[in-house]
Design an enzyme around this catalytic site. Structure first.
Site, mmCIF file in Angstrom:
data_model
loop_
_atom_site.group_PDB
_atom_site.id
_atom_site.type_symbol
_atom_site.label_atom_id
_atom_site.label_comp_id
_atom_site.label_asym_id
_atom_site.label_seq_id
_atom_site.Cartn_x
_atom_site.Cartn_y
_atom_site.Cartn_z
ATOM 1 N N ARG A 64 23.500 43.208 32.400
ATOM 2 C CA ARG A 64 23.605 43.276 33.855
ATOM 3 C C ARG A 64 25.031 43.534 34.339
ATOM 4 N NH1 ARG A 64 19.314 38.333 35.114
ATOM 5 N NH2 ARG A 64 17.471 39.543 34.514
ATOM 6 N N GLY A 82 10.071 35.249 36.149
ATOM 7 C CA GLY A 82 9.474 34.350 35.173
ATOM 8 C C GLY A 82 9.553 34.849 33.749
ATOM 9 N N ASN A 90 14.828 29.073 43.438
ATOM 10 C CA ASN A 90 14.842 30.453 42.961
ATOM 11 C C ASN A 90 13.811 30.698 41.882
ATOM 12 O OD1 ASN A 90 16.856 31.574 44.587
ATOM 13 N ND2 ASN A 90 18.499 31.064 43.163
ATOM 14 N N ALA A 141 14.494 23.862 35.902
ATOM 15 C CA ALA A 141 15.234 22.788 35.234
ATOM 16 C C ALA A 141 14.882 21.424 35.803
ATOM 17 C CB ALA A 141 16.740 23.046 35.344
ATOM 18 N N GLU A 190 14.663 17.530 46.955
ATOM 19 C CA GLU A 190 14.846 18.977 47.152
ATOM 20 C C GLU A 190 15.276 19.211 48.589
ATOM 21 O OE1 GLU A 190 15.142 22.741 47.522
ATOM 22 O OE2 GLU A 190 14.545 22.082 45.495
ATOM 23 N N GLU A 232 21.091 26.406 36.292
ATOM 24 C CA GLU A 232 22.173 27.175 36.895
ATOM 25 C C GLU A 232 23.250 26.290 37.512
ATOM 26 O OE1 GLU A 232 22.754 31.069 39.836
ATOM 27 O OE2 GLU A 232 20.757 30.180 39.580
#
Length: 525
Positions: A352, A100, A94, A67, A86, A488
Site C-alpha cells: 500500500r 474482512g 472500522n 480486537a 464504545e 490498531e
C-alpha cells in the site's frame, strides 16, 4: 490458544528503536489534539483517584472492533466479569465496515489449492512492507497463530468464508504478498466477524455500553491501572463534553480503541501532508482521545508518524464508500494506468505504501482497466453493481470507447495494453514484477469496467507499545500492571506500512491474547 506467549527475546529486538520512540512519545503528549481538555491530564501513582466508582467490573475493554470484541470474548470465557465500552452509538468500529479479508498462513484452503506457504514467508512479506521497522517476533506470532485463529472464526463463531464453484474456500492474491494467502468472508465485509462476536457476548451476558468516550485512565499508588473515566453522551469527538462516569476494573483494562485516521488534527501533526483535503476511509470514531489519555497515563508510543493511505480508493466518492471492496479485488487481474500517458507506473500488487506513493507522486488519479472475464466471480456478484450505482465504475463495450471517454493517447495506451497482455500470458511482468495469478487472463474484447483511483487515509501504524503478553509498556520499558492493548491502538507490529489483510490477524490474535492475560490477573481490592 495459550494464555501466554514466550517473549522470544523481545527486549533485544525492541531496544534498537526505543530511544527514538521515547522521544516521540514524550513530545507528542505535549502537542496532543488541539482541543480543550488539558484539565483531563491523568495523575499517576494514586493521587486523584475518584472518590467513588460509579460502576465496577473485572476486565474493562475499550472499543468494540475485532480486537475489543475478541478480548471481551476471551476474558469472559475465562470467567472474568467483563464490560465493553464504545464511544460510538453502535458497536463494530472500522472492523464492521472493513473487507474482512484475513491473511492466513498454511491454511487448509491453501493446501486444497496446492499453494505452498510458510511462517517465514509471511513474516518476510510483513517486514518488507514495514521497511524492517516491525517487531519481527510479533509478526512471527501472527503468522504462527493465523491459521488456528481463522479456524476459530469457523468453529467458535460460525463465520462463513467465500468459496469457489466446487465449494472450496477461495484464496485470493493481495498487494504486497508474494504468496496467495488471503481469505475473504462470504458476506464481503468485517461484520462477518463483528456480528457473531457481538451475539456471543450477548449470550455470555457481557454488557456493551455505547456512547461512552474514554477520557482518562487511573493508576493506583503502586502504578497499577485500576479504572477509567468515560464521558457519557459526549458531543462528536470532543472529550470536554458529556457526563463523566468512573468505572473500576479489578483485573485489568484492555485498550482496543483503534486508530486515529479520522482525526485531522492528530494525523496532520504527524504527517503535515494529511490535512483536511485528504479523504479518509475510516468511520467517524477513529480519533485520538483514548490514545492521548493513555499517553498521559504513562504509556509509551511508537510509530505515530507512519500513516497508511489506501491506494484502491475512488476520488469520485467520499469516505470508504463502495470503491475499495471492488477496486482492491481487481488489482491482480487488471492494469492501472496514468490517463495522461496511457502507461502503467507501478505494480498493481505493490504494497500500500509503494502503490499510494506512486499515485500521489504522479499527481493525477490512475484509471483501473479490467474486463468482465477477469473480475473474480465473488467480486462481480457482490461489488460491481454497487460500484456502478455509486457512479465510480463505468462500463464500456470496446477498448476504443475507453480511449475516447478518457482521452487517452491511443498509440501509447494500446502499446501498453498489448505489453501487459503479453506479461499475463507469460506469467512474467517485465516492467514492474507484478505477481500474475494463475487464473488471470489477458484483457480481452470487453466489456471493460473503468474506475478512477486515488489514495485516502486508511490505517495508522502507530500506537501504544506492548510486549509479547499484550501488556502496555511505560517509558522505562516496564509493563504497566493491569494495562493491555491490541489492534490498531498499538504500534510496532506493522512498521512503516501494514500489509493488507494482516490487520484481521493482528486484531484477533492479539485481542484474544489481551483478554486472556487481563482475565488471568488477581482481583484488586
Amino acid at each position: 490458544m495459550e494464555t501466554s506467549l514466550d517473549r522470544r527475546g523481545f527486549l533485544k529486538t525492541f531496544a534498537i528503536g526505543s530511544a527514538a520512540a521515547m522521544v516521540a512519545g514524550a513530545g507528542l503528549a505535549g502537542c496532543a489534539p488541539q482541543q480543550k481538555g488539558s484539565a483531563n491530564a491523568t495523575t499517576v501513582s494514586g493521587a486523584g483517584l475518584p472518590e467513588k466508582w460509579d460502576e465496577e467490573c473485572e476486565v474493562l475493554v475499550i472499543g468494540s472492533g475485532y480486537a475489543g470484541l475478541a478480548a471481551a470474548y476471551e476474558a469472559s470465557k475465562a470467567g472474568a466479569d467483563t464490560m465493553v465500552v464504545e464511544k460510538m452509538p453502535t458497536t463494530g468500529g472500522n472492523s464492521a465496515i472493513a473487507d474482512g479479508d484475513f491473511a492466513v498462513c498454511m491454511s487448509s484452503a491453501q493446501k486444497a489449492k496446492g499453494i505452498e506457504d510458510s511462517v517465514d514467508k509471511y513474516v518476510a512479506d510483513m517486514m518488507a512492507a514495514g521497511l524492517g521497522l516491525n517487531d519481527e517476533e510479533k509478526c512471527r506470532v501472527l503468522a504462527e497463530k493465523s491459521n488456528e485463529t481463522w479456524e476459530w472464526t469457523q468453529s467458535d463463531l460460525g463465520v462463513e468464508w467465500d468459496t469457489d464453484e466446487e465449494g472450496n474456500i477461495n484464496v485470493i492474491p493481495y498487494g504486497g504478498h508474494n504468496t496467495v494467502r488471503t481469505i475473504h468472508p462470504k458476506i464481503g465485509h468485517g461484520s462477518a466477524m463483528t456480528v457473531p462476536l457481538t451475539e456471543k457476548l450477548n449470550e455470555m451476558g457481557v454488557p456493551m455500553k455505547t456512547g461512552r468516550m474514554v477520557t482518562k485512565f487511573f493508576r493506583d499508588e503502586t502504578g497499577r491501572m485500576v479504572g477509567v473515566q468515560v464521558n457519557e453522551k459526549a458531543k462528536g469527538n470532543d472529550p470536554t463534553t458529556g457526563n463523566p462516569l468512573y468505572i473500576k476494573a479489578k483485573k485489568g483494562v484492555v485498550l482496543a480503541s483503534g486508530g486515529f485516521g479520522k482525526d485531522v488534527t492528530w494525523r496532520s501533526q504527524h504527517d503535515p501532508r494529511l490535512g483536511e483535503t485528504v479523504d479518509c476511509t475510516n468511520q467517524d470514531g477513529a480519533t485520538a482521545e483514548a490514545l492521548a489519555a493513555a499517553m498521559k497515563a504513562g504509556a509509551l508510543t511508537v510509530h505515530l508518524d507512519w500513516i497508511q493511505l489506501g491506494p484502491w480508493c475512488s476520488p469520485d466518492e467520499t469516505g470508504y464508500g463502495k470503491g475499495p471492496s471492488y477496486i482492491d479485488a481487481n488489482v491482480a487481474y487488471g492494469m492501472s494506468i496514468d490517463p495522461q500517458t496511457g502507461q502503467r507506473i507501478v505494480s498493481e500488487l505493490a504494497d500500500r505504501r509503494v502503490y499510494s506513493d506512486a499515485i500521489v507522486a504522479n499527481g493525477v488519479p490512475l484509471i483501473q482497466v479490467v474486463d468482465e472475464q477477469n473480475i473474480p466471480k465473488w467480486n462481480y456478484d457482490a461489488n460491481l453493481q454497487p460500484a456502478i450505482d455509486a457512479g465510480i465504475t463505468k462500463k464500456f463495450d470496446t477498448i476504443e470507447d475507453v480511449i475516447a471517454a478518457y482521452d487517452l493517447p491511443a498509440e501509447e495506451f494500446m502499446a501498453q495494453f498489448n505489453r501487459y497482455n503479453g506479461y499475463v500470458e507469460a506469467r512474467n511482468d517485465e516492467e514492474f514484477g507484478k505477481m500474475i495469478p494463475e487464473d488471470a487472463k489477458p484483457l480481452g474484447e470487453g466489456p471493460y469496467y473503468i474506475t478512477r483511483i486515488w489514495p485516502k487515509v486508511h490505517h495508522t501504524m502507530g500506537g501504544v507499545k506492548t510486549n509479547m503478553d499484550a501488556q502496555v509498556l511505560d517509558a522505562d520499558l516496564n509493563p504497566i500492571p493491569g494495562f493491555y492493548a491490541a489492534g490498531e491502538a498499538t504500534g510496532g507490529v506493522h512498521g512503516a506500512c501494514r500489509l493488507g489483510s494482516c490487520a484481521t490477524a493482528d486484531c484477533l490474535v492479539n485481542g484474544r491474547l489481551a483478554g486472556q492475560m487481563a482475565a488471568s490477573n488477581e482481583v484488586t481490592a
